[in-house]
Design an enzyme around this catalytic site. Structure first.
Site, PDB file in Angstrom:
ATOM      1  N   ASP A  11       5.197   3.474   7.264  1.00 23.79           N
ATOM      2  CA  ASP A  11       5.339   2.518   6.169  1.00 23.79           C
ATOM      3  C   ASP A  11       6.778   2.707   5.659  1.00 23.79           C
ATOM      4  O   ASP A  11       7.427   3.713   5.968  1.00 23.79           O
ATOM      5  CB  ASP A  11       4.314   2.867   5.078  1.00 23.79           C
ATOM      6  N   ASP A  13       8.248   1.340   2.072  1.00 27.97           N
ATOM      7  CA  ASP A  13       8.389   1.528   0.622  1.00 27.97           C
ATOM      8  C   ASP A  13       7.630   2.774   0.167  1.00 27.97           C
ATOM      9  O   ASP A  13       6.411   2.845   0.296  1.00 27.97           O
ATOM     10  CB  ASP A  13       7.825   0.309  -0.131  1.00 27.97           C
TER      11      ASP A  13
HETATM   12  C1  BG6 Z   1       4.805  -3.214   0.461  1.00 30.51           C
HETATM   13  C2  BG6 Z   1       4.869  -2.676  -0.957  1.00 30.51           C
HETATM   14  O1  BG6 Z   1       5.508  -2.364   1.308  1.00 30.51           O
HETATM   15  O2  BG6 Z   1       5.391  -4.516   0.521  1.00 30.51           O
HETATM   16  C3  BG6 Z   1       4.238  -3.661  -1.933  1.00 30.51           C
HETATM   17  O3  BG6 Z   1       4.183  -1.433  -1.020  1.00 30.51           O
HETATM   18  C4  BG6 Z   1       4.886  -5.028  -1.776  1.00 30.51           C
HETATM   19  O4  BG6 Z   1       4.411  -3.159  -3.233  1.00 30.51           O
HETATM   20  C5  BG6 Z   1       4.774  -5.486  -0.323  1.00 30.51           C
HETATM   21  O5  BG6 Z   1       4.254  -5.979  -2.634  1.00 30.51           O
HETATM   22  C6  BG6 Z   1       5.446  -6.840  -0.082  1.00 30.51           C
HETATM   23  O6  BG6 Z   1       6.833  -6.698  -0.279  1.00 30.51           O
HETATM   24  P1  BG6 Z   1       7.851  -7.915  -0.406  1.00 30.51           P
HETATM   25  O7  BG6 Z   1       9.208  -7.224  -0.365  1.00 30.51           O
HETATM   26  O8  BG6 Z   1       7.638  -8.780   0.792  1.00 30.51           O
HETATM   27  O9  BG6 Z   1       7.580  -8.602  -1.682  1.00 30.51           O
HETATM   28 MG    MG Z   2       4.419   2.200   0.732  1.00 28.43          MG
END
Ligand code: BG6
Ligand code: MG
Length: 228
Positions: A11, A13
């Site tokens: 993963d 984030d």
């Molecule tokens: C995930 C995060 O990796 O990505 C979430 O943990 C986030 O918090 C999701 O909502 C979608 O991300 P993005 O950048 O496409 O809005």
């Molecule tokens: Mg994450």
């Protein structure tokens, strides 16, 4: 679990970089603007889930019964994303979380493959800012998926694109939905962070010393021996 280790699927984030904090800040600002209660504890539910699902969770916490049209929802999600994109502009290679650079290096040295299974549409930009794009054999495009985490689809898609069996993969996550997704995919699940949010993980570690290749693979082999 019966296969030899072939790949690591990460993963992004909260695992590779602390962009989970930027998601929190951007959602926090939107929630304040809308007068909706939002704190770190509620934010845990948003980790790993898509942008629109996150927005739905935030709006569900509203004290009044205000409803939003699909167009308004899109506009709110866009506002959050514009703020988030400004926040991630500050990311540099120095923001790799402790232990990640060494782990990526050791995985490549061991000749295993590496996939990225992030729900974020911003993942390719972040990976580029961190200057680690070349480490990944596969970056799953979340736009191609039908279901989000905790469904295993994103991890299964990464394994399929890497050309390896799920049981020969180690998945690494910082969110409960992600751990569930890895487990349902039939992979060895490594949780990073608060053990309370890592129910069902095969191994829970913290960033830093424990994030070492030898440590993680050692536990993977213990599990492999138990189940064969
Ligand atoms: C995930 C995060 O990796 O990505 C979430 O943990 C986030 O918090 C999701 O909502 C979608 O991300 P993005 O950048 O496409 O809005
Ligand atoms: Mg994450």
């Amino acid at each position: 679990m019966s296969s030899a280790l072939k790949a690591f699927i990460f993963d992004l984030d909260g695992v590779i970089v602390d962009s989970a904090e930027y998601h929190y800040q951007a959602w926090g600002q939107l929630a304040r603007k809308l007068g909706i209660p939002f704190d770190r504890s509620y934010n845990e539910r948003l980790k790993g889930v898509s942008r629109m699902q996150s927005l739905e969770l935030i709006l569900a916490n509203s004290k009044d019964c205000r409803t939003f049209s699909a167009a308004e929802m899109l506009m709110l999600a866009e506002q959050k994303n514009e703020h988030y994109k400004r926040l991630i502009e500050q990311i540099t290679p120095a923001d790799l979380l402790p232990g990640i650079a060494g782990l990526l290096h050791d995985i490549m040295e061991a000749d295993h493959r590496i996939g990225l299974a992030s729900a974020s549409h911003n993942a390719p930009v972040i990976v580029q800012r961190l200057q680690i794009t070349d480490c990944f054999d596969v970056i799953v495009d979340p736009g191609t998926l039908k279901k989000g985490k905790p469904d295993p689809e994103i991890f299964l898609s990464a394994a399929a694109q890497l050309g390896v069996l799920p049981e020969s993969c180690i998945g690494i996550e910082d969110a409960q939905a992600g751990i569930q997704a890895i487990q349902s995919a039939g992979m060895f699940a490594v949780g990073v962070g608060d053990p309370v949010s890592m129910q069902g993980a095969d191994l829970v570690i913290q960033h830093g010393e424990a994030m070492k290749y030898a440590n993680i693979v050692g536990f993977y082999h213990v599990m492999l021996n138990k189940t064969t």
